[in-house]
Scaffold this motif. Structure first.
Motif, PDB file in Angstrom:
ATOM      1  N   THR A  85       0.831  -1.251   0.085  1.00 40.22           N
ATOM      2  CA  THR A  85       0.068   0.020  -0.066  1.00 40.22           C
ATOM      3  C   THR A  85       0.854   1.207  -0.013  1.00 40.22           C
ATOM      4  OG1 THR A  85      -1.558  -1.245   1.144  1.00 40.22           O
ATOM      5  CG2 THR A  85      -1.966   1.197   1.091  1.00 40.22           C
ATOM      6  N   GLY A  86       1.897   1.443   1.042  1.00 40.21           N
ATOM      7  CA  GLY A  86       2.864   2.439   0.847  1.00 40.21           C
ATOM      8  C   GLY A  86       3.352   2.370  -0.803  1.00 40.21           C
ATOM      9  N   MET A  87       3.940   1.580  -1.357  1.00 48.03           N
ATOM     10  CA  MET A  87       4.340   1.526  -2.449  1.00 48.03           C
ATOM     11  C   MET A  87       3.202   2.167  -3.572  1.00 48.03           C
ATOM     12  SD  MET A  87       6.502  -1.393  -4.390  1.00 48.03           S
ATOM     13  CE  MET A  87       7.700  -1.371  -3.594  1.00 48.03           C
ATOM     14  N   LEU A  88       2.241   1.568  -3.545  1.00 51.11           N
ATOM     15  CA  LEU A  88       1.064   1.938  -4.431  1.00 51.11           C
ATOM     16  C   LEU A  88       0.940   3.774  -4.184  1.00 51.11           C
ATOM     17  CD1 LEU A  88      -1.228   1.690  -6.369  1.00 51.11           C
ATOM     18  CD2 LEU A  88      -2.710   0.785  -4.431  1.00 51.11           C
ATOM     19  N   PHE A  89       0.789   3.828  -2.975  1.00 50.78           N
ATOM     20  CA  PHE A  89       0.668   5.487  -2.470  1.00 50.78           C
ATOM     21  C   PHE A  89       1.913   6.341  -3.246  1.00 50.78           C
ATOM     22  CE2 PHE A  89       2.132   8.677   0.285  1.00 50.78           C
ATOM     23  CZ  PHE A  89       1.165   9.521   0.488  1.00 50.78           C
ATOM     24  N   GLY A 122       7.781   0.921   2.021  1.00 49.59           N
ATOM     25  CA  GLY A 122       7.079   0.688   0.645  1.00 49.59           C
ATOM     26  C   GLY A 122       7.185   1.966  -0.086  1.00 49.59           C
ATOM     27  N   ALA A 123       6.935   3.036   0.360  1.00 49.16           N
ATOM     28  CA  ALA A 123       6.766   4.509  -0.246  1.00 49.16           C
ATOM     29  C   ALA A 123       8.384   4.937  -0.523  1.00 49.16           C
ATOM     30  CB  ALA A 123       6.199   5.696   0.589  1.00 49.16           C
ATOM     31  N   VAL A 124       9.284   4.648   0.532  1.00 49.98           N
ATOM     32  CA  VAL A 124      10.744   4.971   0.098  1.00 49.98           C
ATOM     33  C   VAL A 124      11.377   3.894  -1.172  1.00 49.98           C
ATOM     34  CG1 VAL A 124      12.986   4.852   0.914  1.00 49.98           C
ATOM     35  CG2 VAL A 124      11.217   5.743   2.243  1.00 49.98           C
ATOM     36  N   ALA A 125      10.977   2.656  -1.165  1.00 49.52           N
ATOM     37  CA  ALA A 125      11.350   1.699  -2.012  1.00 49.52           C
ATOM     38  C   ALA A 125      10.877   2.329  -3.450  1.00 49.52           C
ATOM     39  CB  ALA A 125      10.912   0.057  -1.583  1.00 49.52           C
ATOM     40  N   ALA A 126       9.726   2.679  -3.563  1.00 51.69           N
ATOM     41  CA  ALA A 126       9.050   3.509  -4.807  1.00 51.69           C
ATOM     42  C   ALA A 126       9.737   4.649  -5.008  1.00 51.69           C
ATOM     43  CB  ALA A 126       7.676   3.475  -4.661  1.00 51.69           C
ATOM     44  N   GLY A 127      10.588   5.360  -4.304  1.00 54.61           N
ATOM     45  CA  GLY A 127      11.236   6.547  -4.702  1.00 54.61           C
ATOM     46  C   GLY A 127      10.903   7.891  -4.144  1.00 54.61           C
ATOM     47  N   ALA A 165       5.208 -10.298  -7.135  1.00 58.40           N
ATOM     48  CA  ALA A 165       4.621 -10.119  -8.154  1.00 58.40           C
ATOM     49  C   ALA A 165       3.747  -8.673  -8.343  1.00 58.40           C
ATOM     50  CB  ALA A 165       3.647 -11.093  -8.644  1.00 58.40           C
ATOM     51  N   ALA A 166       2.818  -8.431  -7.173  1.00 56.97           N
ATOM     52  CA  ALA A 166       2.011  -7.330  -6.782  1.00 56.97           C
ATOM     53  C   ALA A 166       3.270  -6.094  -6.860  1.00 56.97           C
ATOM     54  CB  ALA A 166       1.491  -7.322  -5.766  1.00 56.97           C
ATOM     55  N   GLU A 173       2.919   1.150 -12.763  1.00 55.25           N
ATOM     56  CA  GLU A 173       1.876   1.922 -12.967  1.00 55.25           C
ATOM     57  C   GLU A 173       2.812   3.535 -12.867  1.00 55.25           C
ATOM     58  OE1 GLU A 173      -1.450   1.909 -13.042  1.00 55.25           O
ATOM     59  OE2 GLU A 173      -1.348  -0.135 -13.676  1.00 55.25           O
ATOM     60  N   LEU A 174       4.077   3.478 -12.492  1.00 50.76           N
ATOM     61  CA  LEU A 174       4.617   4.601 -12.643  1.00 50.76           C
ATOM     62  C   LEU A 174       4.859   5.164 -13.888  1.00 50.76           C
ATOM     63  CD1 LEU A 174       6.030   6.486 -10.505  1.00 50.76           C
ATOM     64  CD2 LEU A 174       8.186   5.134 -10.999  1.00 50.76           C
ATOM     65  N   LYS A 175       4.282   6.627 -14.023  1.00 51.90           N
ATOM     66  CA  LYS A 175       4.626   7.210 -15.431  1.00 51.90           C
ATOM     67  C   LYS A 175       5.853   8.019 -15.332  1.00 51.90           C
ATOM     68  CE  LYS A 175      -0.163   7.297 -15.759  1.00 51.90           C
ATOM     69  NZ  LYS A 175      -1.667   8.120 -15.982  1.00 51.90           N
TER      70      LYS A 175
END
Length: 175
Positions: A85-89, A122-127, A165-166, A173-175
């Protein structure tokens, strides 16, 4: 009940145990949007909130119930769900044009490796740029669900592979 000319009645949300106004004032004064993480019994909620004079505005929100769209089959209230969820956020925040935030865990106790910090990881891993200390984050095995697989292998199944996988589906989804 205390009475007298010097008695001060606390604000309603303080009396109800919902808001720590000292912490909130420190977060609002920073001027950055807040990554608000709330954990319920069944889900994890991450929101990007900006403070204003008329009230707070929610700019971006991600809920653990949305993870089904990305192929996550596990329970939506556990540590791997918080991580995803943090990553999706973070992906939603990047797509909306936000690159940094500060963490707001509310009245949640800051325990090492807690679900709120799994969402932060998760949010930090997504950048997303969020100031934090590395020692408070849960380890990689925990956010991938290895502790759940070790405890109940028959119910967990292929949780570890499902989380990975998720994670890949969310990052697409990252643009």
């Amino acid at each position: 009940m205390a009475t007298g000319p010097r008695y001060f009645v606390a604000f309603r949300r303080r009396r109800e145990g919902k808001t720590d106004y000292y912490k909130r004032s420190k977060l609002v004064v920073s001027g950055k949007p807040r990554m608000v993480v709330r954990i319920t019994n069944r889900q994890v909620i991450c929101q990007l909130v900006e403070a204003g004079l008329e009230g707070d505005r929610t700019l971006v929100a991600a809920y653990s119930g949305e993870l089904e769209k990305f192929g996550y089959k596990g329970y939506s209230g556990n540590t791997p769900a918080a991580y995803l969820t943090g990553m999706l956020f973070a992906v939603k925040a990047f797509n909306a044009g936000y690159e940094e935030a500060i963490l707001d865990i509310g009245l949640h106790r800051a325990t090492y490796g807690a679900k709120v910090f799994a969402a932060l990881k998760g949010a930090v891993a997504a950048g997303l740029n969020i100031p934090h200390g590395e020692e408070i984050l849960p380890d990689d095995d925990r956010v991938k669900g290895a502790h759940i697989v070790a405890y109940q292998p028959e119910k967990a199944g292929d949780l570890k592979e499902n989380v990975e996988a998720a994670e890949d589906a969310i990052m697409k989804e990252l643009k």
